[in-house]
Write an enzyme that holds these catalytic residues in place. Sequence first.
Site, mmCIF file in Angstrom:
data_model
loop_
_atom_site.group_PDB
_atom_site.id
_atom_site.type_symbol
_atom_site.label_atom_id
_atom_site.label_comp_id
_atom_site.label_asym_id
_atom_site.label_seq_id
_atom_site.Cartn_x
_atom_site.Cartn_y
_atom_site.Cartn_z
ATOM 1 N NE ARG A 256 -1.754 1.914 3.543
ATOM 2 C CZ ARG A 256 -1.613 1.784 4.867
ATOM 3 N NH1 ARG A 256 -2.229 0.818 5.516
ATOM 4 N NH2 ARG A 256 -0.829 2.604 5.539
ATOM 5 C CG HIS A 260 -6.248 2.383 6.503
ATOM 6 N ND1 HIS A 260 -6.398 1.074 6.123
ATOM 7 C CD2 HIS A 260 -7.448 2.781 7.005
ATOM 8 C CE1 HIS A 260 -7.634 0.683 6.405
ATOM 9 N NE2 HIS A 260 -8.283 1.704 6.931
ATOM 10 C CE1 TYR A 269 1.067 2.526 9.068
ATOM 11 C CE2 TYR A 269 -0.144 4.298 10.147
ATOM 12 C CZ TYR A 269 0.007 3.425 9.088
ATOM 13 O OH TYR A 269 -0.883 3.449 8.048
HETATM 14 C C1 LIG Z 1 -14.711 -5.582 12.436
HETATM 15 C C2 LIG Z 1 -13.783 -4.418 12.299
HETATM 16 N N1 LIG Z 1 -12.749 -4.265 13.138
HETATM 17 C C3 LIG Z 1 -11.909 -3.212 13.019
HETATM 18 C C4 LIG Z 1 -12.126 -2.283 12.037
HETATM 19 C C5 LIG Z 1 -11.166 -1.091 11.880
HETATM 20 N N2 LIG Z 1 -10.384 -1.273 10.665
HETATM 21 C C6 LIG Z 1 -10.696 -0.636 9.520
HETATM 22 S S1 LIG Z 1 -9.661 -1.031 8.291
HETATM 23 C C7 LIG Z 1 -8.751 -2.037 9.273
HETATM 24 C C8 LIG Z 1 -7.534 -2.746 8.739
HETATM 25 C C9 LIG Z 1 -7.826 -3.712 7.653
HETATM 26 O O1 LIG Z 1 -6.633 -4.136 7.085
HETATM 27 P P1 LIG Z 1 -6.586 -5.120 5.877
HETATM 28 O O2 LIG Z 1 -7.605 -6.188 6.045
HETATM 29 O O3 LIG Z 1 -5.190 -5.539 5.706
HETATM 30 O O4 LIG Z 1 -7.077 -4.244 4.644
HETATM 31 P P2 LIG Z 1 -6.398 -2.945 4.017
HETATM 32 O O5 LIG Z 1 -7.055 -1.764 4.673
HETATM 33 O O6 LIG Z 1 -4.941 -3.008 4.274
HETATM 34 O O7 LIG Z 1 -6.734 -2.985 2.563
HETATM 35 C C10 LIG Z 1 -9.266 -2.073 10.558
HETATM 36 C C11 LIG Z 1 -8.693 -2.846 11.668
HETATM 37 C C12 LIG Z 1 -13.222 -2.464 11.190
HETATM 38 N N3 LIG Z 1 -13.487 -1.620 10.190
HETATM 39 N N4 LIG Z 1 -14.030 -3.526 11.309
#
Ligand SMILES: Cc1ncc(C[n+]2csc(CCOP(=O)(O)OP(=O)(O)O)c2C)c(N)n1
Length: 361
Positions: A256, A260, A269
């Site tokens: 990425r 985010h 970070y």
């Molecule tokens: C059930 C839940 N827990 C926590 C969150 C907060 N949250 C939003 S995005 C994220 C990280 C997701 O990372 P990844 O699956 O690697 O996807 P990326 O954003 O890197 O594409 C988190 C923890 C959420 N949206 N839903």
Amino acid sequence: MTEATALSHAAGDSGAAKHAFPSSKLLDAYRWMVLARVTDERCLSLQRQGRIGFYAPLSGQEAAQVGAAYALRPEDWVFPAYRELAVALVRGAPLRSVFDQLVGNSTDLVRGTQMPNHFSFRSQNFVSASSPIGTQITQAVGAAMAAQRRHDSIVTITFFGDGATSSNDFHAGMNFAGVFRTPTVFFCQNNQWAISLPREKQTRSPTLAEKALAYGFSGVVVDGNDLGAVYAAVAEARQRAANGDGPTLIEAQVYRFGPHSTSDDPRRYRPEAQVTEARQRDPIQLLKARLLAEHLLDEPGDAKVWEAARQEVVRAFEQAEQAPPIEAATLFENVFAEPTPRLKEERSEYEALVRDGVVKP
Ligand SMILES: Cc1ncc(C[n+]2csc(CCOP(=O)(O)OP(=O)(O)O)c2C)c(N)n1
Ligand SMILES: [Mg+2]
């Protein structure tokens, strides 16, 4: 009898022998990737200017998304997370509609009822973006089970991140898919980060793909920066699913490049050097090099591709921004077929406020 499942590493174009990305479509795929990148950069800037509310960039993941989208058929169903803009575009979602949703105007297909960046496109079988991590995974499996029962020869694909492999829905979805051999492609974009949590803190498993083995089907690790390799992996998984041979988990390894989301500052970070290093394998530059080598593109042609994308993005956003704002009264519509008594009461209160000039319609 136990069936053989395997973890494979699809290296470069090796898997492409069977499913080679058609040469005649390479330049179009490049155009989509460039359009996605330009849209991304524009959206980050528009959010900072206060012209859109929120955006989740996909820079670095263009080859993974475009390669996967090209391997699907129009009748397949896509269950995305929130970062799959390029998949939507390749499937035919109009850029203007993407911007309508980001602005939340009167031509927004979901009429302002979703958080910005949570588009859905009914005509493209592109289900609404899922922000609760992993929920789209079980939905994709459920839809695949429904298709099995109806004898619909479609495949469902779900997109999710490395972080989502820790969610309950990932494991529930994978288990059901394995047991019922659903026609599902699990497409994990391992972009190395789940907001600020690095991949190595997500799981002790050396790969994410190998998690498929525990559920009784195959996992594939693929270089997500290589359009041809992603296409080959998804085309093969799609074919397996459509033939009734069950699901596949694909781990596309990417990075990425951006934050985010527009609410994040990754400088807090992760070291810049890591980003610089990852950018050495920018999927757009890799495909450009291939196009140049195969004489499908030259430098002036490339400049035109970028300019055309910029113009398209500016034009589409202008149209979305100039469209009339959505009427506040739509707040009361489209949720219940028959408004509830409470909703009717709220609507009357709102209409009284409009009559008294307290709020604008
Ligand atoms: C059930 C839940 N827990 C926590 C969150 C907060 N949250 C939003 S995005 C994220 C990280 C997701 O990372 P990844 O699956 O690697 O996807 P990326 O954003 O890197 O594409 C988190 C923890 C959420 N949206 N839903
Ligand atoms: Mg991630």
